[in-house]
Design a protein around this motif. Structure first.
Motif, PDB file in Angstrom:
ATOM      1  N   GLY A 416       0.790  -1.224   0.000  1.00  0.00           N
ATOM      2  CA  GLY A 416       0.000   0.000   0.000  1.00  0.00           C
ATOM      3  C   GLY A 416       0.823   1.276   0.000  1.00  0.00           C
ATOM      4  N   MET A 417       1.751   1.414   0.938  1.00  0.00           N
ATOM      5  CA  MET A 417       2.542   2.643   1.033  1.00  0.00           C
ATOM      6  C   MET A 417       3.454   2.840  -0.179  1.00  0.00           C
ATOM      7  SD  MET A 417       2.616   5.215   2.951  1.00  0.00           S
ATOM      8  CE  MET A 417       3.593   6.707   3.177  1.00  0.00           C
ATOM      9  N   PRO A 418       4.164   1.806  -0.656  1.00  0.00           N
ATOM     10  CA  PRO A 418       4.968   2.019  -1.866  1.00  0.00           C
ATOM     11  C   PRO A 418       4.136   2.448  -3.071  1.00  0.00           C
ATOM     12  CG  PRO A 418       5.670   0.027  -0.751  1.00  0.00           C
ATOM     13  CD  PRO A 418       4.428   0.472  -0.058  1.00  0.00           C
ATOM     14  N   ILE A 419       2.944   1.863  -3.217  1.00  0.00           N
ATOM     15  CA  ILE A 419       2.070   2.272  -4.313  1.00  0.00           C
ATOM     16  C   ILE A 419       1.684   3.742  -4.156  1.00  0.00           C
ATOM     17  CG2 ILE A 419      -0.238   1.968  -5.319  1.00  0.00           C
ATOM     18  CD1 ILE A 419       0.031  -1.016  -4.660  1.00  0.00           C
ATOM     19  N   GLY A 420       1.316   4.133  -2.937  1.00  0.00           N
ATOM     20  CA  GLY A 420       0.908   5.508  -2.702  1.00  0.00           C
ATOM     21  C   GLY A 420       2.022   6.508  -2.965  1.00  0.00           C
ATOM     22  N   VAL A 421       3.219   6.222  -2.465  1.00  0.00           N
ATOM     23  CA  VAL A 421       4.347   7.121  -2.681  1.00  0.00           C
ATOM     24  C   VAL A 421       4.682   7.222  -4.165  1.00  0.00           C
ATOM     25  CG1 VAL A 421       6.821   7.421  -2.268  1.00  0.00           C
ATOM     26  CG2 VAL A 421       5.306   6.806  -0.380  1.00  0.00           C
ATOM     27  N   GLY A 422       4.650   6.075  -4.845  1.00  0.00           N
ATOM     28  CA  GLY A 422       4.929   6.088  -6.278  1.00  0.00           C
ATOM     29  C   GLY A 422       3.936   6.932  -7.057  1.00  0.00           C
ATOM     30  N   LEU A 423       2.661   6.785  -6.736  1.00  0.00           N
ATOM     31  CA  LEU A 423       1.628   7.557  -7.443  1.00  0.00           C
ATOM     32  C   LEU A 423       1.706   9.039  -7.092  1.00  0.00           C
ATOM     33  CD1 LEU A 423      -1.455   5.156  -7.105  1.00  0.00           C
ATOM     34  CD2 LEU A 423      -0.105   5.617  -9.157  1.00  0.00           C
ATOM     35  N   ALA A 424       2.026   9.344  -5.829  1.00  0.00           N
ATOM     36  CA  ALA A 424       2.042  10.741  -5.390  1.00  0.00           C
ATOM     37  C   ALA A 424       3.223  11.514  -5.958  1.00  0.00           C
ATOM     38  CB  ALA A 424       2.053  10.796  -3.866  1.00  0.00           C
ATOM     39  N   PHE A 425       4.422  10.923  -5.881  1.00  0.00           N
ATOM     40  CA  PHE A 425       5.622  11.671  -6.215  1.00  0.00           C
ATOM     41  C   PHE A 425       6.164  11.344  -7.609  1.00  0.00           C
ATOM     42  CE2 PHE A 425       5.478  11.622  -1.576  1.00  0.00           C
ATOM     43  CZ  PHE A 425       5.667  12.975  -1.292  1.00  0.00           C
ATOM     44  N   TRP A 426       6.110  10.093  -8.004  1.00  0.00           N
ATOM     45  CA  TRP A 426       6.674   9.727  -9.299  1.00  0.00           C
ATOM     46  C   TRP A 426       5.663   9.876 -10.428  1.00  0.00           C
ATOM     47  CZ3 TRP A 426       8.778   4.681  -6.741  1.00  0.00           C
ATOM     48  CH2 TRP A 426       9.836   5.031  -5.886  1.00  0.00           C
ATOM     49  N   ALA A 427       4.421   9.493 -10.165  1.00  0.00           N
ATOM     50  CA  ALA A 427       3.390   9.622 -11.199  1.00  0.00           C
ATOM     51  C   ALA A 427       2.752  11.010 -11.202  1.00  0.00           C
ATOM     52  CB  ALA A 427       2.308   8.557 -11.009  1.00  0.00           C
ATOM     53  N   GLY A 428       3.067  11.834 -10.189  1.00  0.00           N
ATOM     54  CA  GLY A 428       2.583  13.204 -10.183  1.00  0.00           C
ATOM     55  C   GLY A 428       1.145  13.391  -9.746  1.00  0.00           C
ATOM     56  N   LEU A 429       0.552  12.400  -9.056  1.00  0.00           N
ATOM     57  CA  LEU A 429      -0.839  12.531  -8.623  1.00  0.00           C
ATOM     58  C   LEU A 429      -0.989  13.304  -7.324  1.00  0.00           C
ATOM     59  CD1 LEU A 429      -2.310   8.996  -9.458  1.00  0.00           C
ATOM     60  CD2 LEU A 429      -2.379  11.089 -10.827  1.00  0.00           C
ATOM     61  N   GLY A 430       0.125  13.575  -6.625  1.00  0.00           N
ATOM     62  CA  GLY A 430       0.069  14.369  -5.415  1.00  0.00           C
ATOM     63  C   GLY A 430      -0.658  13.671  -4.278  1.00  0.00           C
ATOM     64  N   PRO A 431      -1.335  14.429  -3.413  1.00  0.00           N
ATOM     65  CA  PRO A 431      -2.016  13.853  -2.249  1.00  0.00           C
ATOM     66  C   PRO A 431      -3.012  12.750  -2.597  1.00  0.00           C
ATOM     67  CG  PRO A 431      -1.892  16.232  -2.024  1.00  0.00           C
ATOM     68  CD  PRO A 431      -1.405  15.911  -3.396  1.00  0.00           C
ATOM     69  N   ALA A 432      -3.713  12.889  -3.711  1.00  0.00           N
ATOM     70  CA  ALA A 432      -4.674  11.852  -4.100  1.00  0.00           C
ATOM     71  C   ALA A 432      -3.976  10.519  -4.356  1.00  0.00           C
ATOM     72  CB  ALA A 432      -5.438  12.286  -5.343  1.00  0.00           C
ATOM     73  N   GLY A 433      -2.765  10.556  -4.896  1.00  0.00           N
ATOM     74  CA  GLY A 433      -2.026   9.323  -5.151  1.00  0.00           C
ATOM     75  C   GLY A 433      -1.703   8.576  -3.873  1.00  0.00           C
ATOM     76  N   LEU A 434      -1.361   9.316  -2.802  1.00  0.00           N
ATOM     77  CA  LEU A 434      -1.110   8.675  -1.518  1.00  0.00           C
ATOM     78  C   LEU A 434      -2.348   7.923  -1.031  1.00  0.00           C
ATOM     79  CD1 LEU A 434       0.971  11.287   0.531  1.00  0.00           C
ATOM     80  CD2 LEU A 434       1.657   8.948  -0.023  1.00  0.00           C
ATOM     81  N   TRP A 435      -3.506   8.532  -1.184  1.00  0.00           N
ATOM     82  CA  TRP A 435      -4.733   7.897  -0.706  1.00  0.00           C
ATOM     83  C   TRP A 435      -5.145   6.701  -1.563  1.00  0.00           C
ATOM     84  CZ3 TRP A 435      -8.743   9.064   3.044  1.00  0.00           C
ATOM     85  CH2 TRP A 435      -8.250   9.846   4.095  1.00  0.00           C
ATOM     86  N   VAL A 436      -4.833   6.726  -2.837  1.00  0.00           N
ATOM     87  CA  VAL A 436      -5.087   5.548  -3.676  1.00  0.00           C
ATOM     88  C   VAL A 436      -4.249   4.369  -3.184  1.00  0.00           C
ATOM     89  CG1 VAL A 436      -4.812   4.573  -5.992  1.00  0.00           C
ATOM     90  CG2 VAL A 436      -5.793   6.852  -5.712  1.00  0.00           C
ATOM     91  N   GLY A 437      -3.005   4.647  -2.794  1.00  0.00           N
ATOM     92  CA  GLY A 437      -2.156   3.589  -2.244  1.00  0.00           C
ATOM     93  C   GLY A 437      -2.704   3.046  -0.938  1.00  0.00           C
ATOM     94  N   LEU A 438      -3.202   3.932  -0.069  1.00  0.00           N
ATOM     95  CA  LEU A 438      -3.815   3.476   1.178  1.00  0.00           C
ATOM     96  C   LEU A 438      -5.024   2.585   0.897  1.00  0.00           C
ATOM     97  CD1 LEU A 438      -3.733   6.807   3.265  1.00  0.00           C
ATOM     98  CD2 LEU A 438      -2.157   4.862   3.400  1.00  0.00           C
TER      99      LEU A 438
END
Length: 465
Positions: A416-438
């Motif tokens: 969950g957390m690696p997916i969220g960090v990847g989406l937030a910072f690497w994929a550029g989704l920001g805060p929403a990406g963190l919550w998708v990972g959660l």
């Protein structure tokens, strides 16, 4: 066993609901303490809310070890009572329940010592973790006032577990409701002041929380002492007496609960720290969305606590088929409730976030808009969150806590957390990406918990068939 522990899916649903609704309302009342702080501090300033969120995430993470051992009282006492109510067991179960409650409290106090030492330096720790120095200092002030409430809170949790095992959850609900009102009054006065006195600001919110926890513990101690049926257990009698075997059992069951809680609390705390990289608006939006999602989570948590009691009572009495039925009934109830709340969060997210913020604040509109996006994502993972909570509660009724902790490690941190960090910072989704990972992590944990309960409950029931 009492007749009400009898057979039938409908009968079990009625008994579980009768036990679950006071527990769920107690959880909601406890969570209302945190929500009250968030609302009061949101009206103070966006920065105050952000600082309190950072401090509270650290507070809950360091509370997990002692809280897990306090929660171990639930399954231990439920199974002791179920076992004791078998024909021919006399009154020895009263002594076993007393020793179980006492050992859970002792274990919690032991584990509180290092947590309090770390919390005293919360501000410095948050600065070392890269948080804004101003927010870190304010968070440290908040935590130093709030941390002393941990001691009475753990005592309250042990007594609540005792009352749940006795199928008397009402007193905990009553005293928590009183504490919510008191916290709101104390919080507003201590934060904003009265008359010509300007109050303590964020420090006042922490002081109010500590006072509320003291009130909850004192209320339950009074209830137990004045009730003849409950008072005969003499829970605090000869408190200094050591019971090594029971203490080891508390640690064996409670430490994995602590670990699971720490993993879950830690992933949301890590998400809050990661949100700090996107600024105060993102932290405030995360706080609002998390408080709201956690509010709905209190109901399946209560159903899960009822499942722990029901499964523990029936397993202790040797009715493993009944214990299996109790677990499935509770899981179904939790899933149904969370489907309803998912719809609410998705449709009314903007309205909910607006209630947390002062519209005159310059950053309020941006925080409310982002918070609504995060609530939409929270709505999507509601079902998984409810199922994993109730399934974990049912497994605790069987005193199965170690494997669920490993599931939490894999789901929350391994994926969950690696997916969220990847989406937030690497994929550029920001805060929403963190919550998708959660959300992804919760879905994985729910599936694993459900499969574990299905296997263990079926094997247990088949063993006596």
């Amino acid at each position: 066993m009492e007749r009400k522990h009898g057979t039938g899916w409908r009968a079990e649903a009625r008994v579980t609901l009768g036990l679950a609704w006071p527990l769920a309302l107690t959880n909601l009342s406890q969570h209302a303490l945190a929500v009250t702080d968030a609302i009061i501090l949101g009206w103070l300033s966006t920065e105050a809310l952000a600082a309190a969120t950072l401090g509270a995430n650290l507070y809950w993470a360091l509370m997990a070890p002692s809280l897990g051992t306090a929660l171990a009282a639930g399954p231990i006492l439920a199974q002791a009572r179920g076992h004791g109510q078998r024909a021919g067991h006399g009154r020895g179960w009263v002594r076993q329940m007393r020793r179980g409650a006492r050992s859970a409290l002792v274990a919690s106090l032991i584990l509180l010592v290092p947590s309090l030492l770390i919390l005293w330096h919360a501000g410095d720790l948050l600065r070392l973790l890269g948080q804004d120095p101003g927010l870190a200092a304010a968070a440290g002030t908040y935590v130093r006032a709030m941390m002393w409430g941990l001691i009475p809170f753990c005592g309250f949790i042990v007594l609540r577990g005792f009352l749940a095992a006795m199928e008397r959850p009402g007193p905990a609900l009553f005293v928590t409701g009183v504490a919510v009102v008191a916290n709101a009054v104390f919080g507003w006065l201590l934060v904003f002041g009265v008359g010509g006195w300007h109050g303590f600001g964020i420090l006042g919110a922490g002081l109010a929380s500590t006072l509320a926890n003291l009130l909850m513990l004192g209320g339950l101690l009074l209830v137990v002492a004045r009730d003849r049926r409950l008072g005969r257990f003499r829970l605090l009698g000869r408190f200094w007496r050591n019971d090594p075997a029971r203490l080891r059992e508390v640690f064996r069951i409670g430490l994995p609960i602590s670990g699971q809680m720490l993993l879950e609390i830690g992933v949301f705390s890590a998400a809050a720290l990661a949100m700090g990289g996107f600024g105060a608006v993102a932290v405030a939006a995360h706080a609002i969305a998390l408080q709201t999602a956690a509010l709905t989570f209190m109901v399946p948590m209560g159903i899960g606590q009822a499942a722990t009691t029901r499964v523990g009572l029936l397993a202790g009495a040797g009715d493993l088929a009944g214990a299996r039925r109790a677990g499935w009934v509770a899981i179904g109830l939790g899933a149904g409730f969370m489907l309803a709340t998912a719809t609410l969060l998705i449709l009314a997210g903007r309205t909910i976030t607006g209630a947390f913020l002062n519209p005159a604040e310059p950053q309020a509109a941006a925080a409310a808009t982002l918070g609504a996006v995060l609530l939409t994502i929270a709505g999507i993972f509601q079902l998984a969150d409810g199922v994993q909570a109730v399934a974990a509660g049912a497994l605790r009724g069987l005193k199965d806590t170690s494997v669920p902790m490993l599931f939490a490690a894999l789901g929350y941190w391994g994926l969950g957390m690696p997916i969220g960090v990847g989406l937030a910072f690497w994929a550029g989704l920001g805060p929403a990406g963190l919550w998708v990972g959660l959300a992804a992590g919760l879905g994985i944990v729910a599936g694993l918990m459900l499969a574990r309960w299905r296997r263990l409950s079926r094997e247990s029931a088949a063993a006596i068939a």
